[in-house]
Design a protein around this motif. Structure first.
Motif, mmCIF file in Angstrom:
data_model
loop_
_atom_site.group_PDB
_atom_site.id
_atom_site.type_symbol
_atom_site.label_atom_id
_atom_site.label_comp_id
_atom_site.label_asym_id
_atom_site.label_seq_id
_atom_site.Cartn_x
_atom_site.Cartn_y
_atom_site.Cartn_z
ATOM 1 N N TYR A 6 0.829 -1.206 0.000
ATOM 2 C CA TYR A 6 0.000 0.000 0.000
ATOM 3 C C TYR A 6 0.862 1.255 0.000
ATOM 4 C CZ TYR A 6 -3.624 3.371 1.149
ATOM 5 O OH TYR A 6 -4.476 4.451 1.112
ATOM 6 N N SER A 81 -7.315 10.635 4.032
ATOM 7 C CA SER A 81 -6.924 9.413 3.340
ATOM 8 C C SER A 81 -7.285 9.476 1.861
ATOM 9 C CB SER A 81 -7.623 8.206 3.977
ATOM 10 O OG SER A 81 -7.447 7.041 3.182
ATOM 11 N N ARG A 83 -8.149 7.120 0.167
ATOM 12 C CA ARG A 83 -9.254 6.180 -0.047
ATOM 13 C C ARG A 83 -10.614 6.865 0.030
ATOM 14 N NH1 ARG A 83 -8.479 2.974 4.643
ATOM 15 N NH2 ARG A 83 -10.236 1.720 3.925
ATOM 16 N N GLU A 95 -7.446 -0.829 1.150
ATOM 17 C CA GLU A 95 -6.026 -0.722 0.782
ATOM 18 C C GLU A 95 -5.663 -1.793 -0.237
ATOM 19 O OE1 GLU A 95 -3.412 -0.676 4.118
ATOM 20 O OE2 GLU A 95 -4.214 1.209 4.923
ATOM 21 N N GLU A 414 -0.711 10.807 3.302
ATOM 22 C CA GLU A 414 -1.628 10.720 2.174
ATOM 23 C C GLU A 414 -2.242 12.066 1.796
ATOM 24 O OE1 GLU A 414 -4.313 7.348 2.105
ATOM 25 O OE2 GLU A 414 -2.921 6.182 3.334
#
Length: 429
Positions: A6, A81, A83, A95, A414
């Motif tokens: 990741y 994040s 994500r 991830e 991130e």
């Protein structure tokens, strides 16, 4: 199994930032072809606008999820994040899926001509499309990045195109008049696809109307009656959010034949809305902290109205961090009269405005205010621990820092994926 970890996937994506932001659609189309054209398997609502597009996307997502659909949500920038950008039914992409899709993207990139470099946003856009198709989403709420007409997201043909509003922002790249900015936003309008807009400025609306007519696209504008339909207990504060909700509800109404939603489901969906950093209220001991990513003058004006409505007589401390490429002087002039004390801070970004210059601009608008600078968001929050009410704003990047400092979410390193360099324009569209 992915061949990268990741952290390696995040590092790869960071490496794509060297190619900046590039206007044009052909590279995204080429990447999509290599990925199997996943967008052909999906239905979209495409959302553009200067302010409010993220909130409107969140409202549409929560309504259609309440209706039982499997809903993809694509937004940017992320707060903490990476994500956050790619979600299905409000679950962040895992991830493991980021690792796998980054690994797959190497193959897509090898199909490009030798003289073509894909950007971070182009690659991530195709990763999102691939993921939503794999997840068999019934609907994708699809937010533009910068502009609309030549934004990488504009390769889709949606069920509806949405333009929340048109204000001054990114003038260097989108144009220095509301008409020019509107023309870029209206570039998402497709032939015979309905358009819903909350735009009020007559000049901008005229441009949108003209382009919609050219595309034979039915145009729906928001009325006072639409705003009155919005539930009184909307979980996000401010009249601007009621207008965003009116836009979302009009979209649902326009698409009701294809995607049926009852009024009860609309209300239930909006009741459960959650969207961080948009007048997000956090309690720390006896202290109230309001986090809001008002990053341009129009956003700052909407924030002032919301604060005065929610906290009409309370003295507040303003903690402010703004990016240099924004109209930070007008943001300061708008927000400064709210505060008894102002702490200005550099954003943890190469694009940060100078904290001392922010403080000087605040004093121009509020000569009696106490101002000081701090070297970081963490230091500003630490030094203001005695304030009963703090408003922390100026940039979503800055609010993302605060969310990490306050321990609400963490993803080390991130936030740096939000960095970008000025756009260039490729030939082709």
């Amino acid at each position: 199994m992915a061949r990268v970890t990741y952290s390696e996937a995040i590092q790869f994506l960071r490496g794509l930032q060297m190619f900046g932001v590039t206007f044009g659609l052909e590279t995204t189309r080429q990447l999509c072809r290599a990925a199997g054209n996943p967008h052909d398997k999906l239905q979209f609502i495409h959302v553009a606008g200067t302010n409010g597009k993220g909130s409107t996307c969140a409202m549409l997502e929560t309504i259609y999820r309440a209706a039982g659909l499997r809903v993809g949500l694509y937004t940017s920038p992320h707060l903490v994040s990476f994500r956050e950008r790619i979600q299905v039914n409000r679950e962040l992409i895992s991830e493991a899926d980021v690792m796998r899709l980054v690994d797959e993207s190497q193959r897509w990139l090898h199909t490009l001509p030798a003289d073509t470099a894909a950007t971070f946003f182009e690659v991530v856009t195709v990763m999102a499309l691939r993921y939503f198709a794999e997840q068999r989403c019934n609907l994708v709420i699809w937010e533009t990045g910068l502009g609309g007409r030549l934004d990488a997201t504009n390769i889709v043909t949606p069920l509806a195109s949405v333009i929340t509003n048109v204000q001054f922002d990114h003038e260097k790249w989108l144009g220095d008049s509301l008409e020019n900015i509107a023309r870029e936003k209206a570039g998402i309008i497709k032939a015979r696809v309905p358009v819903v807009t909350g735009v009020e400025d007559s000049r901008a609306l005229e441009v949108i109307s003209e382009i919609a007519a050219q595309q034979l696209a039915p145009l729906h504008t928001i009325t006072n009656e639409d705003v009155a339909r919005v539930p009184k207990n909307l979980p996000v504060a401010g009249e601007h959010q009621r207008i965003n909700a009116a836009v979302a509800l009009r979209v649902v109404q326009v698409l009701n034949g294809a995607l049926p939603v009852t009024p009860e489901i609309e209300r239930d969906g909006l009741k459960h809305l959650r969207w961080p950093a948009r007048f997000q209220v956090v309690t720390r001991g006896s202290q109230t902290i309001v986090l809001d990513g008002a990053h341009n003058p129009a956003g700052a004006r909407a924030l002032v109205d919301a604060v005065r409505s929610k906290f009409p007589s309370q003295s507040l401390t303003l903690v402010l961090g703004v990016l240099e490429d924004k109209n930070w002087r007008d943001v300061c002039h708008t927000l400064a009269p709210l505060a008894a004390e102002i702490i200005t801070v550099p954003v943890a970004s190469a694009r940060s405005a100078d904290a001392a210059q922010l403080a000087a601009a605040c004093r121009e608008a509020n000569p009696n205010v106490r101002t000081r600078t701090e070297p970081s968001c963490a230091e500003a929050l630490k030094s203001s621990s005695g304030a009963s009410l703090i408003l922390l704003t100026g940039s979503l990047y800055f609010v993302g820092e605060a969310i990490e400092v306050l321990g609400l979410s963490t993803a080390p390193g991130e936030r740096a994926l939000n960095e970008w360099t000025p756009p260039a324009q490729r030939s082709g569209n």
